[in-house]
Design an enzyme around this catalytic site. Structure first.
Site: not given
Lengths: 416, 107
Positions: A177, A311, A322, A340, A345, A404
């Site tokens: 991602c 993110h 985060e 998002k 996503h 990931f």
């Protein structure tokens, strides 16, 4: 094993930049918010949530997705286009839009001085599913020769090169991602080291299939109730699809053709957690390292950063980690937003889509709201924009991507 | 009571009627195969319908080798007829439709 924040080693800022910033001259977007730039930007600015029950996912534990609406573009009417994977179609349309905005004519350029760098997490999984179904039901002689041309991870990149006559370097990056942002960073390197004058950057993924969704659900990553980044009740991300494209140029090249600069990509850095295959490091070790290194690379101080495109996936873990990283790195609490909430996503496309949105936020002096955010998580001490877009001129903005595999990539963009 | 000559003439007339019916059936089948192949070319390969002329070489309609392989699969699947890639490369559209139609009838 946990590391105290103090143990995070910040790289020493490099000596004054040897590399010039890359100039962003074109943007293209194909997202669940719309099949081009303006409609996507409107959807994000309005905080329009695009998630909907997906008939194709019926009967699965999670059946929510964000789909790209009908996509129509002249570049997709060429002979052979119907055989393209969905990700290729998104990518070609996004790149065509970006080239149009940049005022670049692929028929007239020296293709050997043009590079293409793509980011994608999955490859053509829909094409693979279809080929597997035909293989199983009908036998090998019914498997299409377009199975591999649609499925292989490099084919988004190869299709862009073929379609637009790019004969310089063509590279496909995969950092899950974070791929879209990784592509941006790599493209900047190619411009800086003289490998090309123009770099087409594209993040694209079309991974909404029954098997992929099941896979993400088995990892506990998906929400079946909606995307709510940084919200107290968030319970996972909503899978989406799309593509984002940016045209980057060497400053001399853009200046020589009097191209209108939209923004500058002034810094980039990447890091790796080396902690767990899918869980972020609990202290955000790699994430913080990447943010600080990107700032150092850009030659800016944390307090120079006007806003952050996070993110912000809407998973419990990502957003907690985060938020803590952003709080530590940016004590002045700049506005934070996550696209998002509106778009879901888009996996490997997210970094490129969000870099494009960050450019728009810089040019318009507006930070879009985080759709779906209703009750901020009390454990987070950051200023997440919610509800309505906030007028907030910034000179510099940061866009973060964490994938990931523990892949972290951070871009620093500056208003032109 | 009819004479044997009359019977013979009648049979002949019936045969002739049957023959022409069969011919017209074959003709319409050839037409429909031509149309079906045309539809495949337009829908699956974005061939402009203006290019669907009987004398158009298949290799001009299907411009790369993967398209040829894919078309062979499509014809097999849609029309139930196996064709060789060589047949696709070496024929014009009308001729190719004839081959497929003949093979269909002969099944």
């Amino acid at each position: 094993m946990t590391l105290a924040p103090a143990a995070v080693r910040t790289p020493a800022p490099r000596p004054p930049l040897a590399r010039a910033p890359a100039v962003v001259t074109g943007l293209g977007l194909v997202t669940p918010g719309g099949s081009e730039l303006d409609s996507t930007w409107s959807a994000v600015l309005a905080g329009r949530r695009t998630a909907a029950p997906d008939p194709e996912l019926a009967g699965l534990p999670v059946s929510l997705s964000c789909r790209v609406p009908a996509l129509e573009h002249p570049v997709l009417r060429r002979r052979g286009s119907a055989r393209l994977d969905r990700a290729d179609r998104f990518a070609l349309a996004a790149v065509a839009q970006a080239l149009e905005q940049a005022g670049l004519d692929p028929g007239a350029w020296d293709g050997s001085r043009v590079a293409v760098v793509t980011g994608g997490g999955l490859g053509g999984v829909r094409t693979q599913d279809q080929a597997m179904a035909r293989f199983t039901e009908l036998g090998p002689e019914f498997v299409s020769p377009y199975f591999l041309t649609g499925y292989l991870m490099n084919m988004v990149c190869a299709n862009i090169a073929l379609c637009f006559g790019v004969t310089g370097p063509a590279l496909s990056t995969c950092t899950a991602c974070a791929s879209g942002t990784t592509a941006l960073g790599l493209a900047r390197e190619l411009l800086a080291n003289g490998s090309c004058d123009i770099a087409l950057v594209c993040g694209a993924d079309a991974g909404i299939t029954r098997l992929t969704v099941t896979g993400f659900a088995r990892l506990g990553a998906l929400s079946d109730t909606g995307s709510r980044p940084f919200d107290a009740s968030r319970d996972g991300f909503v899978i989406a699809e799309g593509a984002g494209a940016l045209v980057l140029e060497r400053p001399e090249h853009a200046a020589a053709r009097a191209a209108r600069p939209l923004a500058h990509l002034i810094g980039y850095a990447a890091s790796t957690d080396a902690h767990h295959l899918v869980s972020p490091h609990p202290e955000g070790r790699g994430a913080e390292q990447a943010v600080r290194a990107a700032l150092a690379d850009a030659g800016v101080r944390p307090e120079d950063v006007g806003h952050v495109n996070a993110h912000g996936t809407s998973t419990r873990q990502n957003d907690t980690v985060e938020a803590a990283v952003l709080r530590r790195v940016f004590p002045h609490r700049p506005p934070v937003t996550s696209a998002k909430g509106a778009l879901g996503h888009t996996l490997g496309a997210a970094g490129a889509i969000e870099a494009a949105l960050t450019v728009l936020a810089l040019t318009e002096g507006t930070v879009p709201p985080t759709a779906g955010l209703d009750v901020a998580d009390a454990g987070m001490d950051i200023d997440v924009v919610a509800g309505e877009a906030r007028a907030h001129p910034s000179s510099v903005a940061v866009s973060t991507s964490f994938g990931f595999g523990g892949h972290n990539a951070v871009a620093v963009l500056a208003r032109a | 009571m009819t004479t044997s000559a009359q019977e013979s003439a009648q049979e002949s007339a019936q045969e002739s009627t049957g023959e022409s019916a069969r011919q017209s059936e074959q003709q319409s089948q050839r037409e429909s195969v031509f149309d079906l192949i045309g539809e495949l070319l337009v829908e699956k390969f974005e061939v402009p319908s203006a290019e669907l002329r009987r004398e158009a070489p298949m290799r001009d309609l299907l411009t790369d080798s993967l398209m040829i392989v894919e078309m062979a699969i499509c014809v097999h699947e849609t029309l139930g007829v196996k064709v060789e890639e060589g047949e696709l490369r070496g024929t014009a559209l009308g001729e190719f439709a004839e081959i497929v139609a003949a093979r269909r009838t002969g099944r």
